[in-house]
Write an enzyme that holds these catalytic residues in place. Structure first.
Site, PDB file in Angstrom:
ATOM      1  N   GLY A 188      79.306  62.838  22.139  1.00  0.00           N
ATOM      2  CA  GLY A 188      78.015  62.248  22.510  1.00  0.00           C
ATOM      3  C   GLY A 188      76.871  63.030  21.876  1.00  0.00           C
ATOM      4  N   GLY A 189      76.307  63.957  22.651  1.00  0.00           N
ATOM      5  CA  GLY A 189      75.109  64.694  22.229  1.00  0.00           C
ATOM      6  C   GLY A 189      75.184  65.250  20.815  1.00  0.00           C
ATOM      7  N   GLY A 224      78.128  65.294  28.843  1.00  0.00           N
ATOM      8  CA  GLY A 224      76.692  65.542  28.826  1.00  0.00           C
ATOM      9  C   GLY A 224      76.250  66.682  29.726  1.00  0.00           C
ATOM     10  N   SER A 271      81.229  67.205  26.034  1.00  0.00           N
ATOM     11  CA  SER A 271      80.513  68.396  25.536  1.00  0.00           C
ATOM     12  C   SER A 271      81.248  69.102  24.391  1.00  0.00           C
ATOM     13  CB  SER A 271      80.217  69.363  26.688  1.00  0.00           C
ATOM     14  OG  SER A 271      79.370  68.737  27.640  1.00  0.00           O
ATOM     15  N   ASN A 324      79.257  58.954  19.630  1.00  0.00           N
ATOM     16  CA  ASN A 324      78.747  57.940  20.558  1.00  0.00           C
ATOM     17  C   ASN A 324      77.244  58.192  20.709  1.00  0.00           C
ATOM     18  OD1 ASN A 324      78.136  56.215  22.643  1.00  0.00           O
ATOM     19  ND2 ASN A 324      79.194  57.411  24.235  1.00  0.00           N
ATOM     20  N   TRP A 325      76.453  57.346  20.055  1.00  0.00           N
ATOM     21  CA  TRP A 325      74.995  57.548  20.083  1.00  0.00           C
ATOM     22  C   TRP A 325      74.397  57.221  21.448  1.00  0.00           C
ATOM     23  CZ3 TRP A 325      72.587  55.208  14.933  1.00  0.00           C
ATOM     24  CH2 TRP A 325      73.108  55.895  13.838  1.00  0.00           C
TER      25      TRP A 325
END
Ligand code: PEP
Length: 253
Positions: free
Chosen positions: A237-238, A176, A216, A9-10
């Site tokens: 995500g990250g 995040g 995370s 997920n950018w």
């Protein structure tokens, strides 16, 4: 067996050039390192859908997705993007109900249920996100809370349509933040959700639905999380913004 999926997920990151570079790196590593058996999804911002799809080209096993869609089919909704448009650009997936959409854009379960339906009608696979806040986790009511999100967001679907949905359990306190749910915490929730689905749609459908973990996930904790019986993949995500990390997560599966 549920399909194994690792979805990036950018979020609202990546200029055109950055997105092209990241995608090329991911596609090259995926092919050079002979990865197979896992469906990889790049959930990109809308302007990247078409160029990322083109870069992936004929590479098998990598798909494109969006991060949101309108709950309306078409018309005078300035600034919105419809599920049908997303599908027409070659995307296969769309994230619905990410906690950032729920909290920052006040998307509630009723709206999300509409989005899920319209995504399915357009031929997209919704990745339906659910997860509890830290407050709810600390109060010990996380399992009923997340089950309720599923009931409200998905349980109006026919069995045929429900079977097409992917679920992502993402505890809000882990997104995040660098805090990850332990693999046992993830397994406990995933197993509870599968039982909840079985009670509504039957054991066969419940056994086939992919339930991803998100929050995370990184190369150093992915293997532990992904080894759990009811964890069928990850929403990242990250770490999906760094090609090496993203590929290492996929390879740890
Ligand atoms: C996400 O955005 O869905 C997510 C899980 O983010 P992160 O991996 O950065 O916690």
């Amino acid at each position: 067996m549920p399909k194994k999926i690792i979805a990036g997920n950018w979020k609202m990151n990546m200029t055109f050039d950055e997105g092209q570079k990241l995608t090329s790196e991911i596609v090259n590593m995926y092919q050079d390192e002979s990865i197979s058996g896992v469906e990889v999804v790049l959930n990109v911002p809308f302007p990247h859908l078409m160029p990322v799809k083109k870069l992936i080209g004929k590479a098998q096993g990598i798909e494109v997705g969006a991060q949101n869609c309108s709950d309306q089919a078409s018309g005078a909704y300035t600034g919105e993007v419809s599920a049908q448009m997303i599908a027409s650009f070659g995307a296969k997936y769309v994230i619905i109900g990410h906690s950032e959409r729920r909290s920052l854009f006040q998307e509630d379960n009723d709206l999300l249920a509409k989005k899920v339906k319209i995504a399915l009608d357009s031929g997209l696979t919704p990745i339906f996100c659910c997860g509890e806040s830290l407050e709810i986790r600390e109060a010990g009511t996380h399992i009923p809370n997340v089950k309720f999100q599923l009931t409200q967001g998905l349980f109006d679907l026919s069995a045929e349509n429900f079977a097409k949905v992917v679920i992502a359990y993402e505890p809000i306190w882990a997104i995040g933040t660098g805090k990850t749910a332990s693999s046992d915490q993830a397994q406990e929730m995933h197993s509870a959700l599968r039982k909840h689905i079985a009670a509504q749609y039957g054991k066969e459908i419940a056994a086939e639905v992919s339930i991803l973990y998100g929050g995370s996930m990184k190369p150093d904790n992915a293997q532990d999380l992904l080894s759990k019986k009811d964890v069928d993949g990850g929403l990242i995500g990250g770490a999906s913004l760094k090609s090496r990390d993203f590929i290492d997560i996929i390879k740890s599966y």
